[in-house]
Design a protein around this motif. Structure first.
Motif, PDB file in Angstrom:
ATOM      1  N   ALA A 187     -84.608  -8.969 -24.074  1.00 23.82           N
ATOM      2  CA  ALA A 187     -83.707  -9.330 -22.982  1.00 23.82           C
ATOM      3  C   ALA A 187     -82.659  -8.254 -22.750  1.00 23.82           C
ATOM      4  O   ALA A 187     -82.048  -8.201 -21.683  1.00 23.82           O
ATOM      5  CB  ALA A 187     -83.007 -10.655 -23.272  1.00 23.82           C
ATOM      6  N   GLU A 188     -82.442  -7.383 -23.761  1.00 21.23           N
ATOM      7  CA  GLU A 188     -81.478  -6.287 -23.658  1.00 21.23           C
ATOM      8  C   GLU A 188     -82.113  -5.011 -24.183  1.00 21.23           C
ATOM      9  O   GLU A 188     -83.016  -5.047 -25.018  1.00 21.23           O
ATOM     10  CB  GLU A 188     -80.207  -6.580 -24.473  1.00 21.23           C
ATOM     11  N   VAL A 189     -81.625  -3.881 -23.674  1.00 19.74           N
ATOM     12  CA  VAL A 189     -82.075  -2.580 -24.179  1.00 19.74           C
ATOM     13  C   VAL A 189     -80.865  -1.682 -24.386  1.00 19.74           C
ATOM     14  O   VAL A 189     -79.810  -1.880 -23.774  1.00 19.74           O
ATOM     15  CB  VAL A 189     -83.065  -1.901 -23.211  1.00 19.74           C
ATOM     16  N   THR A 190     -81.038  -0.677 -25.248  1.00 16.90           N
ATOM     17  CA  THR A 190     -79.993   0.307 -25.505  1.00 16.90           C
ATOM     18  C   THR A 190     -80.314   1.567 -24.719  1.00 16.90           C
ATOM     19  O   THR A 190     -81.405   2.134 -24.862  1.00 16.90           O
ATOM     20  CB  THR A 190     -79.907   0.622 -27.009  1.00 16.90           C
ATOM     21  N   VAL A 191     -79.356   1.987 -23.895  1.00 17.42           N
ATOM     22  CA  VAL A 191     -79.586   3.128 -23.010  1.00 17.42           C
ATOM     23  C   VAL A 191     -78.482   4.160 -23.195  1.00 17.42           C
ATOM     24  O   VAL A 191     -77.399   3.871 -23.714  1.00 17.42           O
ATOM     25  CB  VAL A 191     -79.655   2.686 -21.531  1.00 17.42           C
ATOM     26  N   VAL A 192     -78.762   5.366 -22.742  1.00 15.04           N
ATOM     27  CA  VAL A 192     -77.771   6.440 -22.758  1.00 15.04           C
ATOM     28  C   VAL A 192     -76.717   6.158 -21.693  1.00 15.04           C
ATOM     29  O   VAL A 192     -77.042   5.742 -20.575  1.00 15.04           O
ATOM     30  CB  VAL A 192     -78.456   7.794 -22.481  1.00 15.04           C
ATOM     31  N   LYS A 193     -75.465   6.370 -22.032  1.00 15.89           N
ATOM     32  CA  LYS A 193     -74.403   6.186 -21.047  1.00 15.89           C
ATOM     33  C   LYS A 193     -74.579   7.194 -19.914  1.00 15.89           C
ATOM     34  O   LYS A 193     -75.015   8.328 -20.119  1.00 15.89           O
ATOM     35  CB  LYS A 193     -73.030   6.347 -21.688  1.00 15.89           C
ATOM     36  N   LYS A 194     -74.225   6.785 -18.721  1.00 16.59           N
ATOM     37  CA  LYS A 194     -74.358   7.661 -17.566  1.00 16.59           C
ATOM     38  C   LYS A 194     -73.394   8.849 -17.677  1.00 16.59           C
ATOM     39  O   LYS A 194     -72.225   8.675 -18.031  1.00 16.59           O
ATOM     40  CB  LYS A 194     -74.046   6.903 -16.279  1.00 16.59           C
ATOM     41  N   PRO A 195     -73.870  10.059 -17.359  1.00 19.29           N
ATOM     42  CA  PRO A 195     -72.940  11.182 -17.266  1.00 19.29           C
ATOM     43  C   PRO A 195     -71.903  10.918 -16.170  1.00 19.29           C
ATOM     44  O   PRO A 195     -72.258  10.468 -15.075  1.00 19.29           O
ATOM     45  CB  PRO A 195     -73.842  12.364 -16.894  1.00 19.29           C
ATOM     46  N   ARG A 196     -70.644  11.203 -16.467  1.00 18.32           N
ATOM     47  CA  ARG A 196     -69.570  11.048 -15.485  1.00 18.32           C
ATOM     48  C   ARG A 196     -69.387  12.374 -14.760  1.00 18.32           C
ATOM     49  O   ARG A 196     -69.166  13.404 -15.395  1.00 18.32           O
ATOM     50  CB  ARG A 196     -68.279  10.633 -16.165  1.00 18.32           C
ATOM     51  N   VAL A 197     -69.485  12.328 -13.439  1.00 19.04           N
ATOM     52  CA  VAL A 197     -69.494  13.559 -12.653  1.00 19.04           C
ATOM     53  C   VAL A 197     -68.383  13.521 -11.612  1.00 19.04           C
ATOM     54  O   VAL A 197     -68.149  12.489 -10.978  1.00 19.04           O
ATOM     55  CB  VAL A 197     -70.855  13.772 -11.959  1.00 19.04           C
ATOM     56  N   ALA A 198     -67.717  14.671 -11.438  1.00 18.72           N
ATOM     57  CA  ALA A 198     -66.736  14.851 -10.370  1.00 18.72           C
ATOM     58  C   ALA A 198     -67.349  15.732  -9.291  1.00 18.72           C
ATOM     59  O   ALA A 198     -67.940  16.776  -9.598  1.00 18.72           O
ATOM     60  CB  ALA A 198     -65.463  15.480 -10.905  1.00 18.72           C
ATOM     61  N   ILE A 199     -67.259  15.303  -8.036  1.00 17.18           N
ATOM     62  CA  ILE A 199     -67.731  16.088  -6.890  1.00 17.18           C
ATOM     63  C   ILE A 199     -66.507  16.624  -6.154  1.00 17.18           C
ATOM     64  O   ILE A 199     -65.650  15.842  -5.717  1.00 17.18           O
ATOM     65  CB  ILE A 199     -68.561  15.228  -5.915  1.00 17.18           C
TER      66      ILE A 199
END
Length: 404
Positions: free
Chosen positions: A168-180
């Motif tokens: 029901a749950e999975v462990t994923v990599v946190k999203k890269p935080r990007v500034a444009i």
């Protein structure tokens, strides 16, 4: 000022990927919210998938040895999906449905189209062999086997497979935080009237969409004022909020190109000017330790350099299994008669020409034109120092592959 030499694409990519920091931060998500994310760990099957032998068709379960062309078999049971069947009585058949568990004693399933059912019995109008139309226990995954590996991007099929493991749950990599950060006093956001000398900010929205496809979180999106001080202040502020900064414009050699100047003076500039077309004035470095890509200002250059340079960098940061896109070898539908010192990525699409498959190039390859990218389905590669004759093979990257 002497211009820096052009860096070949492979050399630039090797440098960039060596500099790419792999994200170690993870988070737990409901499976329903995991599409597009990157698995942060391996997953094994906790049990056999499927958990029991089951029928691949609607039909009748029986023992193959009980079959004879002129023999009627009484129907002794009915097995709907989701029920636990009783053992099959020898010399009989059981009505069974797709996905239903095979009863003990049965070793074959005959599809209903091959059966004539009358008065509680059946006659079979086809050859019967043991093991036909049965999906065996563990056919998909055996208990303890590796189902998916760390670095896999979750698509529809991966979500389905994870669900088959009961997760029901999975462990994923946190999203890269990007500034444009867009550069240019001439830029105006869509929805506002244009004044003299002004244009709409195309690149911000192209990058927003590309970063969404890449699985990133945009934490800052601003337009820089065309001053050295404002550029430095905003870059340093972005460095405290983001894992990666992406600018568009401001990296060429003009007096108003402040991004490159700030990197040279108070940051780090480790790459500038690629042997790529479009997109030559690309820069890479760091501001207060935060990596930064300085992309060119022309819209098509932003698209091409992101897909061919920035995207492999982001995939590496995410710990992806496959960093580089895989191209197709297809015949060209156009000629290139003048070789260039830069590798060209041509906006193109696959078409049928006189009954043959060809990669056709849009006639307008200007770096300031995005309509040709909308017409295209991908990018065709013209290697540096090369000509190209129609009909010869080239490498073609569909956009779907470049963004996968």
């Amino acid at each position: 000022m002497m211009k820096a030499p052009l860096t070949p694409v492979e050399e630039a990519l090797a440098h960039l990927l060596d500099k790419a920091p792999v994200i170690t931060a993870t988070e737990h998500l409901p499976l329903t919210e995991s599409c597009g994310r990157i698995l942060a760990q391996d997953y094994q099957a906790p049990a056999d998938v499927p958990p029991a032998d089951n029928s691949a068709v609607d039909g009748y379960a029986l023992r193959a040895e009980d079959y004879a062309p002129d023999r009627a078999l009484p129907v002794s049971d009915r097995i709907p999906a989701g029920s636990a069947p009783a053992p099959l009585q020898p010399g009989t058949a059981a009505r069974i449905f797709t996905g239903s568990e095979i009863p003990a004693g049965a070793d074959t399933v005959v599809m209903q189209e091959r059966v004539e059912a009358t008065d509680g019995s059946i006659r079979i109008n086809a050859e019967v062999m043991a093991n036909q139309n049965i999906r065996r226990r563990g056919q998909d995954l055996a208990q303890g086997s590796l189902a998916l590996v760390k670095g896999t991007k979750i698509r529809a099929q991966e979500m389905g497979l994870l669900a088959s493991l009961g997760l029901a749950e999975v462990t994923v990599v946190k999203k890269p935080r990007v500034a444009i950060l867009s550069t240019g006093d001439e830029l105006v956001d869509p929805g506002q009237p244009l004044g003299p000398g002004q244009i709409y900010n195309t690149n911000r929205f192209t990058l927003l969409a590309l970063l969404a496809e890449a699985g990133c979180e945009v934490v800052l999106s601003e337009t820089l004022k065309d001053t050295r001080a404002a550029t430095q202040e905003t870059l340093e502020r972005a460095a405290t909020q983001a894992d990666l900064i992406i600018t568009s414009g401001g990296v060429s050699v003009g007096e108003e190109d402040h991004v490159r100047a700030v990197l040279e003076a108070s940051g780090e500039l480790s790459l500038w000017r690629l042997a790529i077309k479009p997109g030559k004035p690309l820069a890479f470095g760091a501001v207060k330790g935060t990596p930064i890509f300085g992309l060119p200002g022309n819209p098509a250059s932003v698209l091409v350099t992101f897909l061919m340079v920035v995207m492999p960098y982001i995939r590496t940061c995410q710990g992806r299994l496959r960093v580089h896109p895989v191209g197709q070898q297809l015949p060209a539908g156009f000629d290139v008669t003048s070789p260039s010192v830069r590798r060209e990525f041509v906006r193109a699409r696959i078409e049928s020409v006189d009954g043959e498959t060809r990669v056709s190039a849009n006639p307008n390859q200007s770096s300031g034109v995005l309509s040709s990218a909308c017409w295209a389905d991908g990018l065709a590669v013209v290697p540096e120092h090369s000509t190209l004759a129609a009909g010869s093979l080239l490498t073609y990257y569909p956009f779907t592959e470049l963004l996968s």
